[in-house]
Design an enzyme around this catalytic site. Structure first.
Site, PDB file in Angstrom:
ATOM      1  N   HIS A 145       0.854  -1.183   0.000  1.00 39.66           N
ATOM      2  CA  HIS A 145       0.000   0.000   0.000  1.00 39.66           C
ATOM      3  C   HIS A 145       0.893   1.237   0.000  1.00 39.66           C
ATOM      4  O   HIS A 145       2.045   1.191   0.481  1.00 39.66           O
ATOM      5  CB  HIS A 145      -0.913  -0.001   1.231  1.00 39.66           C
ATOM      6  N   GLU A 185       0.995   3.861   1.731  1.00 34.07           N
ATOM      7  CA  GLU A 185       1.476   4.290   3.046  1.00 34.07           C
ATOM      8  C   GLU A 185       2.635   3.423   3.521  1.00 34.07           C
ATOM      9  O   GLU A 185       3.632   3.922   4.058  1.00 34.07           O
ATOM     10  CB  GLU A 185       0.321   4.206   4.057  1.00 34.07           C
ATOM     11  N   CYS A 191      -5.776   2.187   5.670  1.00 41.05           N
ATOM     12  CA  CYS A 191      -6.488   0.973   6.092  1.00 41.05           C
ATOM     13  C   CYS A 191      -5.844   0.440   7.377  1.00 41.05           C
ATOM     14  O   CYS A 191      -4.807   0.949   7.817  1.00 41.05           O
ATOM     15  CB  CYS A 191      -6.431  -0.069   4.974  1.00 41.05           C
ATOM     16  N   CYS A 209      -2.116  -0.215   7.199  1.00 41.90           N
ATOM     17  CA  CYS A 209      -1.278   0.988   7.149  1.00 41.90           C
ATOM     18  C   CYS A 209      -1.243   1.693   8.500  1.00 41.90           C
ATOM     19  O   CYS A 209      -0.208   2.223   8.906  1.00 41.90           O
ATOM     20  CB  CYS A 209      -1.769   1.908   6.049  1.00 41.90           C
TER      21      CYS A 209
END
Ligand SMILES: Nc1ccnc(=O)[nH]1
Length: 161
Positions: free
Chosen positions: A59, A61, A89, A92
């Site tokens: 992801h 992040e 999410c 993260c």
């Protein structure tokens, strides 16, 4: 810093994160971008690389956190701020907690992500306990369960985190 100044600074970094996200779509990635601004003021970028790297944890992040930790040669990013084009999410958020990031700003939210076909809101539901059937987790205690912690406790040369 006043709240208004903090909001302006956040908006500036969030615009950058959104630009990264938009560019990443044209490059074949997911529509997510993130920045980690470390305590020294340096900006570390991340874009979603899940499909291109076959890495479900890539992801934006997480990619930005990894870049910041690598660039500063430190697993502890206290004093850093995470800016994300979309609400981080649970993966993260947990990554940011382990990185000891000070605070998080995001632009779009989990419902915007859901409207675009992403499962962020669903996984928040899992962690809030309303959708346990998504992935059962079972404890199976075994005689050696505590051995790793005993080894850690006894080891003099450990790097604590
Ligand atoms: N917030 C996010 C959801 C999914 N993928 C990402 O890279 N970021």
């Amino acid at each position: 810093m006043t709240q208004a100044t903090e909001h302006l600074e956040a908006a500036r970094y969030l615009e950058q994160a959104v630009e990264l996200a938009v560019r990443n779509v044209a490059e074949g990635g997911g529509p997510f971008g993130a920045l980690v601004v470390t305590a020294d003021g340096r900006v570390h970028e991340g874009v979603n690389r899940v499909t291109r790297d076959n890495d479900p944890t890539a992801h934006a992040e997480v990619v930005a956190i990894r870049a910041a930790a690598t660039a500063t040669a430190n697993f502890d990013l206290h004093g850093a701020v995470l800016y994300a084009s979309c609400e981080p999410c649970p993966l993260c958020l947990a990554s940011a907690l382990w990185a000891r990031i000070d605070r998080v700003h995001f632009a779009a939210d989990r419902h915007g992500a859901a409207a675009a076909g992403f499962d962020d809101a669903l996984f928040y539901d899992y962690f809030s306990g309303t959708r346990p059937e998504l992935m059962p987790v079972t404890r199976d205690d075994i005689p050696t369960s505590a051995a790793p912690f005993k080894a850690w406790d006894a080891f003099e040369g450990k790097t604590e985190y």
